[in-house]
Design a protein around this motif. Structure first.
Motif, PDB file in Angstrom:
ATOM      1  N   GLN A  42     -19.303  23.793   4.186  1.00 44.23           N
ATOM      2  CA  GLN A  42     -20.476  24.505   3.687  1.00 44.23           C
ATOM      3  C   GLN A  42     -20.111  25.906   3.217  1.00 44.23           C
ATOM      4  OE1 GLN A  42     -23.312  24.310   6.943  1.00 44.23           O
ATOM      5  NE2 GLN A  42     -24.641  23.006   5.696  1.00 44.23           N
ATOM      6  N   GLY A  43     -19.235  26.574   3.955  1.00 47.27           N
ATOM      7  CA  GLY A  43     -18.801  27.917   3.585  1.00 47.27           C
ATOM      8  C   GLY A  43     -18.077  27.949   2.256  1.00 47.27           C
ATOM      9  N   VAL A  44     -17.234  26.941   2.022  1.00 41.50           N
ATOM     10  CA  VAL A  44     -16.519  26.861   0.745  1.00 41.50           C
ATOM     11  C   VAL A  44     -17.509  26.584  -0.380  1.00 41.50           C
ATOM     12  CG1 VAL A  44     -14.820  25.539  -0.588  1.00 41.50           C
ATOM     13  CG2 VAL A  44     -14.335  26.148   1.783  1.00 41.50           C
ATOM     14  N   LYS A  45     -18.417  25.650  -0.139  1.00 42.23           N
ATOM     15  CA  LYS A  45     -19.394  25.271  -1.165  1.00 42.23           C
ATOM     16  C   LYS A  45     -20.292  26.446  -1.550  1.00 42.23           C
ATOM     17  CE  LYS A  45     -22.874  21.747  -2.147  1.00 42.23           C
ATOM     18  NZ  LYS A  45     -23.597  20.588  -1.594  1.00 42.23           N
ATOM     19  N   SER A  46     -20.689  27.263  -0.557  1.00 39.76           N
ATOM     20  CA  SER A  46     -21.576  28.392  -0.833  1.00 39.76           C
ATOM     21  C   SER A  46     -20.824  29.604  -1.382  1.00 39.76           C
ATOM     22  CB  SER A  46     -22.326  28.795   0.436  1.00 39.76           C
ATOM     23  OG  SER A  46     -21.436  29.374   1.371  1.00 39.76           O
ATOM     24  N   GLY A  47     -19.494  29.561  -1.305  1.00 38.29           N
ATOM     25  CA  GLY A  47     -18.700  30.681  -1.792  1.00 38.29           C
ATOM     26  C   GLY A  47     -18.424  31.743  -0.751  1.00 38.29           C
ATOM     27  N   GLU A  48     -18.862  31.528   0.483  1.00 40.85           N
ATOM     28  CA  GLU A  48     -18.627  32.501   1.554  1.00 40.85           C
ATOM     29  C   GLU A  48     -17.184  32.464   2.049  1.00 40.85           C
ATOM     30  OE1 GLU A  48     -21.500  32.455   4.692  1.00 40.85           O
ATOM     31  OE2 GLU A  48     -23.136  32.053   3.311  1.00 40.85           O
ATOM     32  N   LEU A  49     -16.505  31.333   1.856  1.00 42.37           N
ATOM     33  CA  LEU A  49     -15.107  31.194   2.253  1.00 42.37           C
ATOM     34  C   LEU A  49     -14.270  30.824   1.038  1.00 42.37           C
ATOM     35  CD1 LEU A  49     -15.362  28.985   5.472  1.00 42.37           C
ATOM     36  CD2 LEU A  49     -14.840  31.414   5.382  1.00 42.37           C
ATOM     37  N   THR A  50     -13.080  31.389   0.987  1.00 41.94           N
ATOM     38  CA  THR A  50     -12.138  30.964  -0.047  1.00 41.94           C
ATOM     39  C   THR A  50     -11.428  29.709   0.450  1.00 41.94           C
ATOM     40  OG1 THR A  50     -10.287  32.228   0.856  1.00 41.94           O
ATOM     41  CG2 THR A  50     -11.736  33.366  -0.727  1.00 41.94           C
ATOM     42  N   ARG A  51     -10.710  29.055  -0.430  1.00 40.58           N
ATOM     43  CA  ARG A  51      -9.959  27.859  -0.019  1.00 40.58           C
ATOM     44  C   ARG A  51      -8.885  28.227   1.008  1.00 40.58           C
ATOM     45  NH1 ARG A  51     -10.209  23.016  -3.456  1.00 40.58           N
ATOM     46  NH2 ARG A  51     -11.779  23.420  -5.043  1.00 40.58           N
ATOM     47  N   ALA A  52      -8.278  29.384   0.836  1.00 37.75           N
ATOM     48  CA  ALA A  52      -7.244  29.819   1.781  1.00 37.75           C
ATOM     49  C   ALA A  52      -7.846  30.058   3.166  1.00 37.75           C
ATOM     50  CB  ALA A  52      -6.562  31.082   1.276  1.00 37.75           C
ATOM     51  N   GLU A  53      -9.002  30.688   3.213  1.00 41.25           N
ATOM     52  CA  GLU A  53      -9.665  30.912   4.499  1.00 41.25           C
ATOM     53  C   GLU A  53     -10.046  29.583   5.147  1.00 41.25           C
ATOM     54  OE1 GLU A  53     -11.949  35.170   3.809  1.00 41.25           O
ATOM     55  OE2 GLU A  53     -12.801  33.340   2.925  1.00 41.25           O
ATOM     56  N   ALA A  54     -10.551  28.663   4.334  1.00 39.10           N
ATOM     57  CA  ALA A  54     -10.936  27.354   4.854  1.00 39.10           C
ATOM     58  C   ALA A  54      -9.724  26.607   5.400  1.00 39.10           C
ATOM     59  CB  ALA A  54     -11.608  26.534   3.761  1.00 39.10           C
ATOM     60  N   THR A  55      -8.608  26.686   4.706  1.00 34.64           N
ATOM     61  CA  THR A  55      -7.379  26.036   5.168  1.00 34.64           C
ATOM     62  C   THR A  55      -6.934  26.619   6.502  1.00 34.64           C
ATOM     63  OG1 THR A  55      -6.699  25.587   2.903  1.00 34.64           O
ATOM     64  CG2 THR A  55      -4.973  25.534   4.573  1.00 34.64           C
ATOM     65  N   ARG A  56      -6.979  27.946   6.622  1.00 29.31           N
ATOM     66  CA  ARG A  56      -6.606  28.611   7.871  1.00 29.31           C
ATOM     67  C   ARG A  56      -7.531  28.189   9.008  1.00 29.31           C
ATOM     68  NH1 ARG A  56      -8.570  32.663  10.438  1.00 29.31           N
ATOM     69  NH2 ARG A  56      -9.876  33.362   8.720  1.00 29.31           N
TER      70      ARG A  56
END
Length: 83
Positions: A42-56
């Motif tokens: 959800q964070g990636v989809k909303s733009g609150e998280l980058t892909r790098a943050e999501a991976t971490r």
């Protein structure tokens, strides 16, 4: 090896895992860990998280789940050892 040596080694292993987990994140219930994937997506989809943050965050969640699994196995071993 005698039982006391195995028991002592197991206690140190569990204590080390718990110390490592406490330095990286705070303890959370298992149900909270199960929902992490959904929240991260959800964070990636909303733009609150980058892909790098999501991976971490995904890697961190995986490590926590593995540590909980190891810790629960160690508890079973410690419960089965009779001193």
């Amino acid at each position: 090896m005698n039982v006391k040596t195995i028991f002592t080694a197991a206690i140190f292993a569990v204590a080390s895992l718990n110390a490592a987990a406490q330095t990286t994140t705070t303890a959370r219930p298992v149900s909270s860990l199960k929902n992490d994937k959904h929240r991260i997506n959800q964070g990636v989809k909303s733009g609150e998280l980058t892909r790098a943050e999501a991976t971490r965050l995904r890697a961190q969640t995986l490590r926590l789940k593995q540590e909980k699994k190891i810790t629960s196995k160690m508890v079973l071993v410690l419960q089965s050892v009779k001193i």
